[in-house]
Write a protein that holds these residues in place. Structure first.
Motif, PDB file in Angstrom:
ATOM      1  N   GLY A 161       0.800  -1.230   0.000  1.00 32.11           N
ATOM      2  CA  GLY A 161       0.000   0.000   0.000  1.00 32.11           C
ATOM      3  C   GLY A 161       0.825   1.270   0.000  1.00 32.11           C
ATOM      4  N   ILE A 162       1.932   1.298   0.769  1.00 27.61           N
ATOM      5  CA  ILE A 162       2.713   2.540   0.862  1.00 27.61           C
ATOM      6  C   ILE A 162       3.364   2.905  -0.479  1.00 27.61           C
ATOM      7  CG2 ILE A 162       4.733   3.598   1.964  1.00 27.61           C
ATOM      8  CD1 ILE A 162       3.876   2.179   4.555  1.00 27.61           C
ATOM      9  N   PRO A 163       4.105   1.970  -1.138  1.00 28.99           N
ATOM     10  CA  PRO A 163       4.682   2.335  -2.441  1.00 28.99           C
ATOM     11  C   PRO A 163       3.612   2.722  -3.471  1.00 28.99           C
ATOM     12  CG  PRO A 163       5.623   0.285  -1.650  1.00 28.99           C
ATOM     13  CD  PRO A 163       4.509   0.622  -0.727  1.00 28.99           C
ATOM     14  N   LEU A 164       2.486   2.009  -3.472  1.00 26.43           N
ATOM     15  CA  LEU A 164       1.434   2.343  -4.437  1.00 26.43           C
ATOM     16  C   LEU A 164       0.862   3.730  -4.149  1.00 26.43           C
ATOM     17  CD1 LEU A 164      -0.549  -0.978  -4.992  1.00 26.43           C
ATOM     18  CD2 LEU A 164       1.046   0.162  -6.530  1.00 26.43           C
ATOM     19  N   GLY A 165       0.738   4.066  -2.855  1.00 22.57           N
ATOM     20  CA  GLY A 165       0.251   5.400  -2.493  1.00 22.57           C
ATOM     21  C   GLY A 165       1.206   6.476  -2.980  1.00 22.57           C
ATOM     22  N   VAL A 166       2.519   6.226  -2.841  1.00 23.01           N
ATOM     23  CA  VAL A 166       3.520   7.192  -3.315  1.00 23.01           C
ATOM     24  C   VAL A 166       3.428   7.330  -4.831  1.00 23.01           C
ATOM     25  CG1 VAL A 166       5.983   7.687  -3.490  1.00 23.01           C
ATOM     26  CG2 VAL A 166       5.064   6.724  -1.383  1.00 23.01           C
ATOM     27  N   LEU A 167       3.340   6.176  -5.517  1.00 24.17           N
ATOM     28  CA  LEU A 167       3.253   6.202  -6.983  1.00 24.17           C
ATOM     29  C   LEU A 167       2.030   6.993  -7.444  1.00 24.17           C
ATOM     30  CD1 LEU A 167       4.249   2.675  -8.309  1.00 24.17           C
ATOM     31  CD2 LEU A 167       5.384   4.869  -8.690  1.00 24.17           C
ATOM     32  N   ALA A 168       0.886   6.767  -6.769  1.00 20.40           N
ATOM     33  CA  ALA A 168      -0.342   7.461  -7.158  1.00 20.40           C
ATOM     34  C   ALA A 168      -0.170   8.965  -7.002  1.00 20.40           C
ATOM     35  CB  ALA A 168      -1.519   6.970  -6.307  1.00 20.40           C
TER      36      ALA A 168
ATOM     37  N   ASN B  60      -3.210  11.961 -11.292  1.00 24.69           N
ATOM     38  CA  ASN B  60      -4.125  12.091 -12.427  1.00 24.69           C
ATOM     39  C   ASN B  60      -3.683  11.303 -13.669  1.00 24.69           C
ATOM     40  OD1 ASN B  60      -5.929  13.658 -11.041  1.00 24.69           O
ATOM     41  ND2 ASN B  60      -4.890  15.564 -11.564  1.00 24.69           N
ATOM     42  N   SER B  61      -2.724  10.378 -13.492  1.00 28.35           N
ATOM     43  CA  SER B  61      -2.401   9.479 -14.600  1.00 28.35           C
ATOM     44  C   SER B  61      -3.396   8.318 -14.569  1.00 28.35           C
ATOM     45  CB  SER B  61      -0.981   8.945 -14.432  1.00 28.35           C
ATOM     46  OG  SER B  61      -0.927   8.125 -13.275  1.00 28.35           O
ATOM     47  N   TRP B  62      -3.312   7.443 -15.566  1.00 31.53           N
ATOM     48  CA  TRP B  62      -4.217   6.286 -15.558  1.00 31.53           C
ATOM     49  C   TRP B  62      -3.943   5.408 -14.339  1.00 31.53           C
ATOM     50  CZ3 TRP B  62      -2.069   1.499 -15.413  1.00 31.53           C
ATOM     51  CH2 TRP B  62      -0.738   1.380 -15.835  1.00 31.53           C
ATOM     52  N   LEU B  63      -2.668   5.392 -13.905  1.00 32.08           N
ATOM     53  CA  LEU B  63      -2.320   4.602 -12.716  1.00 32.08           C
ATOM     54  C   LEU B  63      -3.044   5.140 -11.487  1.00 32.08           C
ATOM     55  CD1 LEU B  63      -0.257   2.378 -11.579  1.00 32.08           C
ATOM     56  CD2 LEU B  63       1.065   4.350 -10.842  1.00 32.08           C
ATOM     57  N   ASP B  64      -3.013   6.466 -11.331  1.00 34.46           N
ATOM     58  CA  ASP B  64      -3.673   7.107 -10.196  1.00 34.46           C
ATOM     59  C   ASP B  64      -5.176   6.820 -10.219  1.00 34.46           C
ATOM     60  OD1 ASP B  64      -4.052   8.679  -7.965  1.00 34.46           O
ATOM     61  OD2 ASP B  64      -4.221  10.535  -9.113  1.00 34.46           O
ATOM     62  N   HIS B  65      -5.785   6.936 -11.382  1.00 32.37           N
ATOM     63  CA  HIS B  65      -7.229   6.684 -11.476  1.00 32.37           C
ATOM     64  C   HIS B  65      -7.543   5.227 -11.173  1.00 32.37           C
ATOM     65  CE1 HIS B  65      -8.024  10.682 -12.696  1.00 32.37           C
ATOM     66  NE2 HIS B  65      -7.362  10.610 -13.840  1.00 32.37           N
TER      67      HIS B  65
ATOM     68  N   LEU C 121      -5.802   3.197  -9.327  1.00 28.33           N
ATOM     69  CA  LEU C 121      -5.624   2.953  -7.896  1.00 28.33           C
ATOM     70  C   LEU C 121      -6.762   3.564  -7.086  1.00 28.33           C
ATOM     71  CD1 LEU C 121      -1.768   3.404  -7.512  1.00 28.33           C
ATOM     72  CD2 LEU C 121      -3.072   1.292  -7.386  1.00 28.33           C
ATOM     73  N   ARG C 122      -7.335   4.670  -7.584  1.00 27.37           N
ATOM     74  CA  ARG C 122      -8.452   5.267  -6.848  1.00 27.37           C
ATOM     75  C   ARG C 122      -9.666   4.342  -6.888  1.00 27.37           C
ATOM     76  NH1 ARG C 122      -9.707  10.922  -8.645  1.00 27.37           N
ATOM     77  NH2 ARG C 122      -7.578  11.224  -7.936  1.00 27.37           N
ATOM     78  N   VAL C 123      -9.910   3.718  -8.042  1.00 29.66           N
ATOM     79  CA  VAL C 123     -11.007   2.742  -8.127  1.00 29.66           C
ATOM     80  C   VAL C 123     -10.755   1.622  -7.108  1.00 29.66           C
ATOM     81  CG1 VAL C 123     -12.095   1.008  -9.601  1.00 29.66           C
ATOM     82  CG2 VAL C 123     -11.526   3.251 -10.528  1.00 29.66           C
ATOM     83  N   PHE C 124      -9.486   1.199  -7.004  1.00 37.36           N
ATOM     84  CA  PHE C 124      -9.110   0.156  -6.061  1.00 37.36           C
ATOM     85  C   PHE C 124      -9.409   0.583  -4.621  1.00 37.36           C
ATOM     86  CE2 PHE C 124      -5.951  -1.789  -3.264  1.00 37.36           C
ATOM     87  CZ  PHE C 124      -6.046  -3.127  -3.600  1.00 37.36           C
ATOM     88  N   THR C 125      -9.008   1.810  -4.237  1.00 40.46           N
ATOM     89  CA  THR C 125      -9.228   2.244  -2.849  1.00 40.46           C
ATOM     90  C   THR C 125     -10.718   2.404  -2.562  1.00 40.46           C
ATOM     91  OG1 THR C 125      -8.696   4.467  -3.605  1.00 40.46           O
ATOM     92  CG2 THR C 125      -7.088   3.414  -2.233  1.00 40.46           C
ATOM     93  N   VAL C 126     -11.443   3.020  -3.509  1.00 40.88           N
ATOM     94  CA  VAL C 126     -12.876   3.226  -3.284  1.00 40.88           C
ATOM     95  C   VAL C 126     -13.573   1.879  -3.099  1.00 40.88           C
ATOM     96  CG1 VAL C 126     -14.992   3.967  -4.413  1.00 40.88           C
ATOM     97  CG2 VAL C 126     -13.009   5.463  -4.423  1.00 40.88           C
ATOM     98  N   SER C 127     -13.171   0.879  -3.912  1.00 36.13           N
ATOM     99  CA  SER C 127     -13.773  -0.448  -3.779  1.00 36.13           C
ATOM    100  C   SER C 127     -13.405  -1.082  -2.446  1.00 36.13           C
ATOM    101  CB  SER C 127     -13.299  -1.367  -4.900  1.00 36.13           C
ATOM    102  OG  SER C 127     -13.418  -0.727  -6.135  1.00 36.13           O
ATOM    103  N   GLY C 128     -12.134  -0.956  -2.060  1.00 37.68           N
ATOM    104  CA  GLY C 128     -11.680  -1.586  -0.820  1.00 37.68           C
ATOM    105  C   GLY C 128     -12.421  -1.067   0.395  1.00 37.68           C
ATOM    106  N   LEU C 129     -12.807   0.215   0.350  1.00 40.44           N
ATOM    107  CA  LEU C 129     -13.477   0.801   1.500  1.00 40.44           C
ATOM    108  C   LEU C 129     -14.977   0.532   1.493  1.00 40.44           C
ATOM    109  CD1 LEU C 129     -11.529   4.167   1.672  1.00 40.44           C
ATOM    110  CD2 LEU C 129     -11.278   2.176   3.139  1.00 40.44           C
ATOM    111  N   ALA C 130     -15.497   0.030   0.367  1.00 41.32           N
ATOM    112  CA  ALA C 130     -16.949  -0.152   0.277  1.00 41.32           C
ATOM    113  C   ALA C 130     -17.354  -1.625   0.362  1.00 41.32           C
ATOM    114  CB  ALA C 130     -17.476   0.457  -1.020  1.00 41.32           C
ATOM    115  N   ILE C 131     -16.405  -2.532   0.181  1.00 42.65           N
ATOM    116  CA  ILE C 131     -16.774  -3.948   0.067  1.00 42.65           C
ATOM    117  C   ILE C 131     -16.990  -4.547   1.464  1.00 42.65           C
ATOM    118  CG2 ILE C 131     -14.509  -5.064   0.164  1.00 42.65           C
ATOM    119  CD1 ILE C 131     -15.406  -6.458  -2.522  1.00 42.65           C
ATOM    120  N   ALA C 132     -17.991  -5.414   1.583  1.00 40.33           N
ATOM    121  CA  ALA C 132     -18.201  -6.121   2.852  1.00 40.33           C
ATOM    122  C   ALA C 132     -17.202  -7.270   2.899  1.00 40.33           C
ATOM    123  CB  ALA C 132     -19.631  -6.634   2.938  1.00 40.33           C
ATOM    124  N   ALA C 133     -16.367  -7.313   3.954  1.00 37.40           N
ATOM    125  CA  ALA C 133     -15.273  -8.286   4.010  1.00 37.40           C
ATOM    126  C   ALA C 133     -15.788  -9.714   3.884  1.00 37.40           C
ATOM    127  CB  ALA C 133     -14.482  -8.116   5.305  1.00 37.40           C
ATOM    128  N   PHE C 134     -16.919 -10.008   4.529  1.00 44.99           N
ATOM    129  CA  PHE C 134     -17.395 -11.395   4.498  1.00 44.99           C
ATOM    130  C   PHE C 134     -17.835 -11.793   3.091  1.00 44.99           C
ATOM    131  CE2 PHE C 134     -20.997  -8.773   5.808  1.00 44.99           C
ATOM    132  CZ  PHE C 134     -22.016  -9.209   4.984  1.00 44.99           C
TER     133      PHE C 134
END
Lengths: 352, 286
Positions: free
Chosen positions: A133-140, A145-150, A152-165
């Motif tokens: 997570g830390i290196p990816l956060g630095v890269l983002a 605003n590169s495609w990588l940043d966008h 990774l943002r989809v990744f973070t938004v999904s990670g915070l919304a998904i029910a773990a179970f």
């Protein structure tokens, strides 16, 4: 003044700050006991005051008046509430969490036996989340605003919304049931390594048993991926924000002007300052991890504290649930204590 | 008031992710209200058709049928009602308790405010779900008890937030001026402090809705939510587990619903934060 400027060249704290860090540490330690007592009052309230009549529940429908009176005396509920609270605190202080209505064994023993399984899962997940997570956060942040940043943002938004179970079940469905790449559930096939620490990875290395080690790691893949997803999302998000905040500082301009390569400035100086914000989130991340561990252990039949709690729920075992709450609460309070102290050590501004 | 609302809506519409969040939430509300109309088998919340159990998705059953032969899609829509009811009431109660506690603790500097904040801190010292599980388990599985367990563990978040914001607002000149003019404490708190901290409360409440829906789903999954045959999403996922991997639709649909709804609240919350609370703007996102 920025955090980096307060650090000496060798990365040690400058004189005078040790004293203040010590004061902070003692200050936090002093709050540990009242917080723990507060937690005890809460669990006491939940277990002794909320249930309309716990004794009637334990005694069953056909109990006689004498049996109920005997049970009341046995559990001490015939005494006034403050006395009950005092006895409760004394009991917990001696490590007496009561007897499980489900396993018929002392709850403290059950919980201690299961603690390593949960901690092993949580530690591996925290390390995995940080290391990725830390290196990816630095890269983002660096490639904002590169495609990588966008992406990774989809990744973070999904990670915070998904029910773990639910995520756990999806992983199980795909990787264990359809593809058959990983074991479906459990911690190990067979008996596992000889118990020394209770951490199977450590124990199988100690025993020099590579076959068991591979099996243990195979069993850990899906649970740790499930737990890491939201944790990684949080860490990435805060690292990205921290780097973006720090990268606009004067010292970055200064170092770049002095000819220090951009990569060195980002990964050495900016990251250190950005991590101050990330470290404060480790407590939050760990709290969510513990919370998710309950359901993730239930899905993967992982024999830790979470599964114990789920079984206690199914068996209506109040004592088991309260023991679980106390242990989880204590672990969480200790983690936050360590976070506060290390935060004070990393960021000298906090010691005031 | 109308102007502020219009301004807010315009800003929201120009932020694509926030607009997406708002759209998802609007959809959720519409679905919940119109569930009897939109569902293809509205009776399936309580009626079962064992011969039709575990059918894969088809034109008649968009998301297949469950273990009782009931339509997964229709039950999903009615589940939205439970989700909204739990989240709105639990968050509402937490805010109603947390705001006065935070205001009083922030405004006064005496033992009462110390005591209030220490109590909040103790609640915040334990993961919310752990206490919620303990309370819900003690009270027994029902929708009311889920709401009670969530409210009892969630109010300290608002107390903490409002306390910190009140303390900082008290240093502002307009508050000092109104105190100097002889305004009563309640007048200062309600007419001057509260409107100025409302942005952060709104932002935290929006994001808190997402968190509450996740926690409620966990309670439902653990069997602490409304009992069967409730179409609550967490419970539905738990019921589906023994029919995997064959009945994949049974587990997938409700999880996707939770995911979308929580994401909707998170996106809207982030967007609102950018608009209402420039101090904590997402760095560099413009």
């Amino acid at each position: 003044m920025t955090g980096a400027a307060l650090w000496g060249r060798a990365g040690t704290l400058q004189p005078g700050l040790e004293m203040r860090a010590l004061v902070l540490t003692v200050n936090r330690l002093v709050w540990f006991v009242p917080t723990l007592l507060g937690l005890l009052v809460i669990t006491f309230t939940i277990s002794h005051i909320i249930p309309a009549d716990p004794i009637a529940f334990i005694a069953g429908d056909n109990a006689t008046a004498e049996q109920i009176a005997a049970l009341k005396a046995k559990f001490g509920v015939d005494k006034p509430v403050p006395v009950q609270l005092w006895n409760y605190i004394l009991g917990v202080a001696e490590g007496d969490f009561g007897i499980s209505l489900y396993t018929q064994r002392p709850i403290a023993e059950d919980l201690i036996a299961r603690l390593p399984a949960t901690l092993e899962l949580a530690f591996v997940a925290v390390i995995l989340s940080g290391v990725i997570g830390i290196p990816l956060g630095v890269l983002a942040a660096v490639r904002r605003n590169s495609w990588l940043d966008h992406g990774l943002r989809v990744f973070t938004v999904s990670g915070l919304a998904i029910a773990a179970f639910w995520f756990a079940i999806l992983l199980q469905l795909l990787f264990a049931m359809h593809l058959d790449w990983t074991p479906l559930q459990g911690r190990v096939d067979g008996w596992g390594p000889d118990p020394v620490t209770g951490f199977y990875i450590v124990d199988s290395i100690l025993a020099g048993d590579l076959e068991t080690l591979a099996d243990v790691i195979g069993h850990m893949v899906l649970p740790t991926v499930t737990l890491s997803f939201p944790a990684m999302a949080t860490i990435m998000r805060f690292t990205r924000a921290g780097v973006l905040d720090a990268i606009n500082s004067n010292y970055v301009d200064y170092q770049l002007a002095m000819g220090v390569p951009r990569r060195v400035v980002v990964w050495r100086y900016v990251l250190r300052n950005a991590l101050i914000g990330t470290v404060t989130q480790v407590g939050l991340v760990f709290g969510n991890l513990i919370a998710n561990a309950v359901v993730v252990e239930a899905v993967f039949d992982w024999p830790g504290l979470g599964l114990y709690a789920v079984n206690s729920i199914l068996q209506s075992d109040y004592n088991g649930i309260m023991g679980f709450t106390l242990i989880m609460g204590t672990v969480f309070i200790i983690v936050n204590l360590l976070v506060d102290i290390s935060h004070g050590l990393i960021d000298p501004r906090e010691t005031g | 008031m109308l102007e502020t609302t219009l301004f807010l809506l315009r800003r929201l519409a120009s932020d694509r992710t926030a607009a997406l969040g708002a759209l998802i939430i609007t959809l959720l509300v519409v679905v919940a209200i119109a569930a009897p109309v939109l569902s293809t088998h509205p009776g399936d919340v309580t009626e079962f058709h064992p011969p039709e159990r575990l059918l894969p998705p088809s034109d008649d059953h968009f998301f297949g049928t469950d273990r009782m032969g009931a339509d997964v899609y229709s039950r999903l829509l009615f589940g939205a009602r439970i989700t909204i009811a739990i989240a709105v009431i639990a968050i509402g109660a937490s805010v109603l308790v947390g705001i006065p506690v935070g205001l009083i603790a922030g405004y006064y500097r005496n033992w009462v405010s110390d005591a209030l904040m220490r109590i909040s801190d103790i609640f915040l010292a334990v993961p919310q779900i752990v206490l919620a599980i303990a309370i819900a388990q003690t009270l027994g599985p029902s929708i009311e008890n889920v709401i009670l367990a969530l409210s009892a563990t969630y109010w300290p978040f608002w107390a903490r937030l409002v306390y910190a914001e009140t303390r900082s607002a008290l240093n502002d000149t307009y508050v000092e001026a109104s105190i100097a003019l002889g305004a009563s404490p309640w007048r200062v708190m309600i007419l001057h402090v509260l409107p100025n901290i409302s942005s952060s409360v709104i932002v935290r409440t929006t994001i808190g809705m997402g968190g509450t829906i996740l926690t409620a789903a966990v309670l439902g999954f653990l069997g602490l939510g409304p009992p069967a045959p409730s179409p609550e999403w967490g419970r539905t996922i738990a019921e589906s587990r023994e029919f995997l991997p064959e009945a994949w639709w049974y587990a997938t649909a409700p999880g996707l619903a939770i995911f979308l709804v929580v994401m909707g609240f998170n996106l809207l919350g982030d967007g609102l934060r950018d608009i209402l609370d420039p101090r904590t703007r997402r760095s560099g996102d413009g």
